[in-house]
Design a protein around this motif. Structure first.
Motif, PDB file in Angstrom:
ATOM      1  N   ASP A  20       2.943   0.433   3.111  1.00  0.00           N
ATOM      2  CA  ASP A  20       3.372  -0.880   3.668  1.00  0.00           C
ATOM      3  C   ASP A  20       2.232   0.247   5.277  1.00  0.00           C
ATOM      4  OD1 ASP A  20       4.652  -1.939   3.091  1.00  0.00           O
ATOM      5  OD2 ASP A  20       6.319  -1.076   4.042  1.00  0.00           O
ATOM      6  N   ASN A  21       1.127  -0.863   5.498  1.00  0.00           N
ATOM      7  CA  ASN A  21       0.757  -0.405   7.315  1.00  0.00           C
ATOM      8  C   ASN A  21      -1.157   0.286   6.415  1.00  0.00           C
ATOM      9  OD1 ASN A  21       2.353  -1.490   8.293  1.00  0.00           O
ATOM     10  ND2 ASN A  21       3.266   0.279   8.760  1.00  0.00           N
ATOM     11  N   LYS A  40      -5.743  -6.263  10.626  1.00  0.00           N
ATOM     12  CA  LYS A  40      -4.391  -5.760  10.239  1.00  0.00           C
ATOM     13  C   LYS A  40      -3.408  -7.526  10.067  1.00  0.00           C
ATOM     14  CE  LYS A  40      -3.945  -1.886  12.939  1.00  0.00           C
ATOM     15  NZ  LYS A  40      -3.465  -1.319  14.842  1.00  0.00           N
TER      16      LYS A  40
END
Length: 307
Positions: free
Chosen positions: A17-18, A280
């Motif tokens: 994640d991220n 993002k």
């Protein structure tokens, strides 16, 4: 037939994640194209894994084996910027197969688009900048070696220079490398493409599109390629995290339509790959990448390729 679009469910394997690299964008792009009624999932063409012998046209066999078996050093993985997993290795080989299938379809139908591809920082014997195997170089060498094309032109509009492509193909005169990129951006040490077109920071739609138009008007008659590999990177967009140019959605659509229309009007098949894009907001990024496929579909109708 409808515009050939190539995709596989392997393209978005489980990923941290991220992470800076938006691995889920490929799945989200597929979802966007289906939700916007451009294509049904069953119509998407699923590629095979790219054979090792084809990868080895552009890459060192020892490097291929080390990556696919998970024997990369810590320094090599740092340079790549991605963690190694078996699923990512399979995805990587599958995606080169997807670009290969897209090129075959473009030669047959005049136009085809991949929902991945454009890994232009991968070098002969090492990874770089999120790129493991260089699909643009692999396709070029495959088409030339097999006799399916006598000359290939790579028109790379990713915001970053296609340094890996340039170095792999530097001694291949019938693979013409063209890179339109932001001058002050990755990689810091540029390679030498056949045609490098460095662009200043913060360039907007009008000036950028003028450069694209003039480049195509000069290069297509000069080289008369049998196929154009078009890297439609969206990291030139004003909202991209790594880009530094100022194109809008409308500017991207105009660029994509112009490149495809200019090639088809010269009876040159063209294959589109998505190249780089970083945001993002992954759903916004997927829609941005989808501009290529919607633009291609509009031009395909104009040239009656979808009959």
């Amino acid at each position: 037939m409808p515009l050939p679009l190539v995709y596989h469910d392997d393209y978005s394997p489980p990923f941290p994640d991220n992470h800076r690299f938006p691995m889920e964008k490929f799945r989200l792009l597929r979802d966007h194209l289906v939700d916007s009624a451009l294509v049904e999932d069953a119509q998407l063409l699923r590629p095979e894994l790219c054979p090792t012998d084809v990868l080895a046209l552009a890459h060192d066999r020892d490097y291929i084996e080390r990556y696919c078996s998970g024997e990369m050093s810590r320094e090599e993985l740092r340079r790549l910027g991605l963690p190694w997993t078996q699923a990512l290795a399979r995805r990587t080989v599958r995606a080169v197969g997807g670009s290969l299938l897209s090129a075959e379809l473009a030669l047959k139908h005049g136009l085809a688009c991949h929902l991945a591809g454009g890994t232009h920082h991968a070098h002969h014997d090492h990874a770089s900048g999120f790129c493991i195997f260089n699909d643009l170089a692999v396709i070029s060498l495959y088409l030339l070696e097999s006799g399916k094309a006598n000359r290939v032109l790579i028109f790379d509009c990713d915001v970053h220079q296609g340094d890996g492509t340039a170095r792999i193909l530097e001694n291949v005169p019938d693979a013409v490398t063209v890179s339109l990129h932001c001058e002050k951006n990755f990689p810091a040490r540029k390679a030498q493409s056949d045609w490098d077109i460095p662009l200043p920071l913060h360039l907007g739609d009008g000036e950028y599109l003028k450069v694209v138009q003039e480049a195509l008007d000069y290069l297509l008659p000069l080289y008369q390629p049998d196929i154009v590999l078009y890297d439609a990177g969206v990291d030139v967009h004003k909202d991209d995290a790594l880009g530094y140019l100022q194109l809008t959605d409308a500017g991207l659509a105009t660029r994509d339509e112009h490149v495809i229309r200019r090639c088809l009007s010269s009876d040159i098949p063209v294959v589109g790959v998505i190249g780089g894009g970083y945001d993002k907001d992954r759903h916004a990024l997927a829609r941005r990448h989808g501009i290529l496929h919607h633009s291609a579909a509009r031009v395909a109708r104009e040239f009656q390729l979808d009959r």
